[in-house]
Scaffold this motif. Structure first.
Motif, short mmCIF file in Angstrom:
data_model
loop_
_atom_site.label_atom_id
_atom_site.label_comp_id
_atom_site.label_asym_id
_atom_site.label_seq_id
_atom_site.Cartn_x
_atom_site.Cartn_y
_atom_site.Cartn_z
N GLU A 71 12.80 -2.04 0.54
CA GLU A 71 13.69 -1.83 1.68
C GLU A 71 13.54 -0.42 2.23
OE1 GLU A 71 15.38 -4.14 3.28
OE2 GLU A 71 14.44 -5.54 1.87
N GLN A 72 13.35 0.55 1.36
CA GLN A 72 13.15 1.92 1.82
C GLN A 72 11.84 2.05 2.59
OE1 GLN A 72 13.43 4.13 -1.84
NE2 GLN A 72 15.67 4.34 -1.71
N ALA A 73 10.79 1.38 2.11
CA ALA A 73 9.51 1.41 2.82
C ALA A 73 9.64 0.77 4.20
CB ALA A 73 8.44 0.70 2.00
N LYS A 74 10.31 -0.37 4.26
CA LYS A 74 10.53 -1.02 5.56
C LYS A 74 11.25 -0.08 6.51
CE LYS A 74 11.24 -5.76 3.83
NZ LYS A 74 12.25 -6.85 3.82
N SER A 75 12.28 0.57 6.01
CA SER A 75 13.07 1.48 6.84
C SER A 75 12.23 2.62 7.38
CB SER A 75 14.25 2.03 6.03
OG SER A 75 15.02 2.93 6.80
N ARG A 76 11.34 3.16 6.54
CA ARG A 76 10.47 4.26 7.00
C ARG A 76 9.56 3.80 8.13
NH1 ARG A 76 10.18 5.35 1.46
NH2 ARG A 76 8.20 4.24 1.26
N ASN A 131 0.82 -1.20 0.00
CA ASN A 131 0.00 0.00 0.00
C ASN A 131 0.86 1.26 0.00
OD1 ASN A 131 -2.56 1.60 0.58
ND2 ASN A 131 -1.35 2.07 2.40
N ASP A 132 1.95 1.24 0.75
CA ASP A 132 2.85 2.39 0.79
C ASP A 132 3.42 2.69 -0.58
OD1 ASP A 132 4.59 4.21 2.70
OD2 ASP A 132 5.99 3.28 1.30
N LEU A 133 3.81 1.66 -1.31
CA LEU A 133 4.40 1.85 -2.63
C LEU A 133 3.35 2.22 -3.67
CD1 LEU A 133 6.84 -1.20 -2.64
CD2 LEU A 133 7.34 1.18 -2.06
N LEU A 134 2.13 1.72 -3.49
CA LEU A 134 1.08 1.99 -4.47
C LEU A 134 0.57 3.42 -4.37
CD1 LEU A 134 -0.96 0.95 -6.63
CD2 LEU A 134 -2.49 0.44 -4.70
N GLY A 135 0.17 3.84 -3.16
CA GLY A 135 -0.41 5.17 -3.05
C GLY A 135 -0.49 5.71 -1.65
N GLY A 136 0.04 4.97 -0.67
CA GLY A 136 -0.06 5.42 0.71
C GLY A 136 1.15 6.15 1.22
N GLY A 137 2.21 6.21 0.42
CA GLY A 137 3.47 6.75 0.91
C GLY A 137 3.82 8.14 0.45
N GLY A 138 2.86 8.88 -0.10
CA GLY A 138 3.15 10.25 -0.49
C GLY A 138 3.59 10.38 -1.93
N PHE A 139 4.43 11.38 -2.19
CA PHE A 139 4.76 11.74 -3.57
C PHE A 139 5.54 10.67 -4.32
CE2 PHE A 139 3.85 15.99 -1.89
CZ PHE A 139 3.05 16.48 -2.90
N HIS A 140 6.22 9.78 -3.60
CA HIS A 140 7.01 8.77 -4.30
C HIS A 140 6.15 7.60 -4.78
CE1 HIS A 140 6.82 7.02 -0.23
NE2 HIS A 140 6.86 5.87 -0.87
N SER A 141 4.90 7.51 -4.35
CA SER A 141 4.08 6.34 -4.67
C SER A 141 3.60 6.39 -6.12
CB SER A 141 2.88 6.25 -3.72
OG SER A 141 2.08 7.40 -3.81
N ARG A 142 3.26 5.21 -6.64
CA ARG A 142 2.96 5.08 -8.07
C ARG A 142 1.71 5.85 -8.48
NH1 ARG A 142 5.00 -0.33 -7.29
NH2 ARG A 142 2.93 -1.17 -6.86
N LEU A 143 0.65 5.76 -7.70
CA LEU A 143 -0.58 6.46 -8.08
C LEU A 143 -0.38 7.97 -8.12
CD1 LEU A 143 -3.31 4.46 -6.10
CD2 LEU A 143 -2.93 4.47 -8.57
N VAL A 144 0.35 8.50 -7.16
CA VAL A 144 0.60 9.95 -7.14
C VAL A 144 1.43 10.34 -8.36
CG1 VAL A 144 1.68 11.84 -5.88
CG2 VAL A 144 0.42 10.08 -4.64
N LEU A 188 9.13 -6.90 10.13
CA LEU A 188 9.16 -6.17 8.86
C LEU A 188 10.42 -6.48 8.06
CD1 LEU A 188 6.67 -4.62 9.91
CD2 LEU A 188 7.68 -2.55 8.94
N SER A 189 11.54 -6.57 8.75
CA SER A 189 12.81 -6.78 8.03
C SER A 189 12.85 -8.13 7.34
CB SER A 189 13.98 -6.65 9.00
OG SER A 189 13.93 -7.65 10.00
#
Length: 479
Positions: free
Chosen positions: A379-384, A303-316, A423-424
């Motif tokens: 990995e970046q999403a996990k770290s966040r 979800n974070d990568l798709l559209g929940g993570g702000g400007f870096h997400s795919r939908l945005v 998560l890791s």
């Protein structure tokens, strides 16, 4: 040899300049800091039990002469007989007075002792929170005990609160976002406490005496029959809260909050008419599952990568930046330990481009389910997520309130200490399997709020149009 004053001053300034240049601040890349060592606090080290269902989380902290106390009763709006009781209860438990204090006296005491009090009801819990100075602990506890023993629910205050609730409900659909949220809950959680709304007439109808009786019954049920979690932080010891906790523990058997019975709705497409709206407000998605669930954390990363993570997400990137279809688009993965959550995507767009925005968004979700996630992005999403964990424990209050919530949700004490490890260890395969197992675009429900005339006359996109879908039109009154 005599030295003139100007010469002396010049020499002094020169020395100061030389000293300043000798202590030039280094470049930021040259500055080093010691490593910060921080361990997640263990929940069981703050835990105390007074009875099977009356417990305490305590963090003694004498840094400041203050305290924070929260009582979490495991009963909320889902336990209310009429449903509207929490509207009144949250406002009136203190403001309505107690058996030995009039409303005016309670108000004066709160001001005199500088106490910050609040009552908040959710679906499955009611939280009473008091913050104040440690030197007024005895007075604060006495006031709390008076209110818990027998709240007054004063008639004048009931009517004042009724007017406020009536006004709030009269304007509950004043924004399209509020209308969209209500329509979404209506579709995701039909005929349940989660979608329960009231009309102004339903608030105006019951007499003052009926309201008082309902509130008294609701209060007695919470106080005497529901499991209770105390959370106390500050310049306080266990002995300070023990008398109240013991007296509550002696009231008999208490019940913990249980899962709500929620049906899985069939996919529907609902258009809520809002005359004159110059934009369409859209949400699409479906129910998922109650927690705990093995797929929750892999889906959180997806979800974070798709559209929940702000400007870096795919939908945005695609819907907003590349196509300019919206100012804001976001995916969400709501969750609860007591009922199913939802996966959803929400956006607003011009009426004329609603079809393009809707069908491109749905197509992107479908394509994302077949595409394996990028290792670096994962990995970046996990770290966040892992890096955000300390925010739950910024203060002593945060610590005990967090573990009280953790206990309410029946999570183990080591939930947070194991969070980073869990998560890791999530793999790309875990994410792929979780998203294909749980996200089904063909089963999405869609809710659109807007002016139906403008929406249905909008241009098609790739020969697709919302008017060709099996939609049904809703009015706000039907929610």
């Amino acid at each position: 040899m005599k030295i003139s004053l100007p010469t002396l001053m010049g020499a002094l300034l020169l020395c100061l300049q030389i000293t300043a240049y000798a202590h030039v601040t280094p470049h930021p890349t040259e500055i080093s800091f010691p490593d910060i060592t921080w361990d997640i606090p263990e929940g069981d080290s703050y835990f105390h039990r007074f009875s099977p269902e009356v417990v305490l989380f305590l963090k003694e902290d004498s840094t400041l002469p203050i305290f924070s106390l929260q009582l979490t009763f495991q009963g909320g709006s889902s336990s209310a007989a009429a449903g509207w009781e929490p509207y009144f209860y949250d406002a009136l438990l203190f403001r309505g007075g107690a058996h030995d204090h009039s409303p005016e006296q309670v108000d004066s005491l709160l001001e005199l002792y500088a106490l910050d009090v609040s009552v908040r009801s959710s679906t499955v819990a009611t939280r009473i929170t008091i913050r104040g100075l440690s030197r007024y602990w005895d007075e604060s506890l006495h006031l709390l005990e008076s209110v818990l023993q027998k709240p007054l629910f004063d008639s004048t205050e009931i009517e004042r609160t009724r007017r406020q609730i009536h006004q709030k409900i009269s304007t509950q659909f004043s924004t399209p976002h509020a209308l969209l949220q209500a329509a979404w809950k209506h579709r995701m959680y039909p005929d349940s406490p989660l979608s329960l709304l009231f009309t102004p007439d339903e608030i105006a109808e019951p007499s003052t005496e009926v309201i008082r009786e309902k509130l008294a019954y609701h209060h007695t049920f919470l106080r005497d029959s529901t499991a209770l979690i105390f959370a106390l932080a500050g310049d306080m010891s266990k002995e300070a809260i023990s008398p109240l906790a013991v007296s509550m523990a002696e009231k008999g058997e208490r019940r913990r909050a249980t899962n709500l019975s929620i049906d899985t709705p069939s996919p529907t497409i609902s258009v809520v008419h809002r005359p004159g709206a110059n934009q369409a407000f859209v949400r699409l998605g479906h129910q998922t599952f109650p927690r705990p669930h093995k797929d929750f954390y892999p889906l959180t990363i997806y979800n974070d990568l798709l559209g929940g993570g702000g400007f870096h997400s795919r939908l945005v990137q695609e819907i907003r930046s590349n196509r300019g279809l919206t100012y804001s688009i976001r995916s969400g993965l709501s969750s609860s330990y007591f009922y199913p959550g939802t996966f959803h995507v929400t956006f607003s767009t011009q009426n004329s481009r609603v079809n393009e925005a809707l069908f491109v968004t749905k197509q992107m979700i479908t394509e994302s389910l077949q595409k394996k996630e990028d290792t670096q992005a994962v990995e970046q999403a996990k770290s966040r997520f892992i890096s955000s964990l300390p925010s739950h424990f910024r203060t002593s209050e945060d610590l005990v309130f967090t573990y009280a919530e953790n206990y309410l949700n029946t999570r183990p004490f080591d939930h947070f200490t194991r969070y980073g490890e869990i998560l890791s260890h999530i793999t790309l395969e875990d994410i792929q399997e979780s998203k294909t197992r749980n996200i089904h675009p063909e089963e999405f429900s869609i809710v659109i709020v807007g002016d139906t005339t403008a929406l249905f006359s909008a241009p098609s996109y790739d020969e697709q149009h919302i008017r060709d879908l099996p939609y049904q039109t809703l009015s706000p009154e039907e929610l």
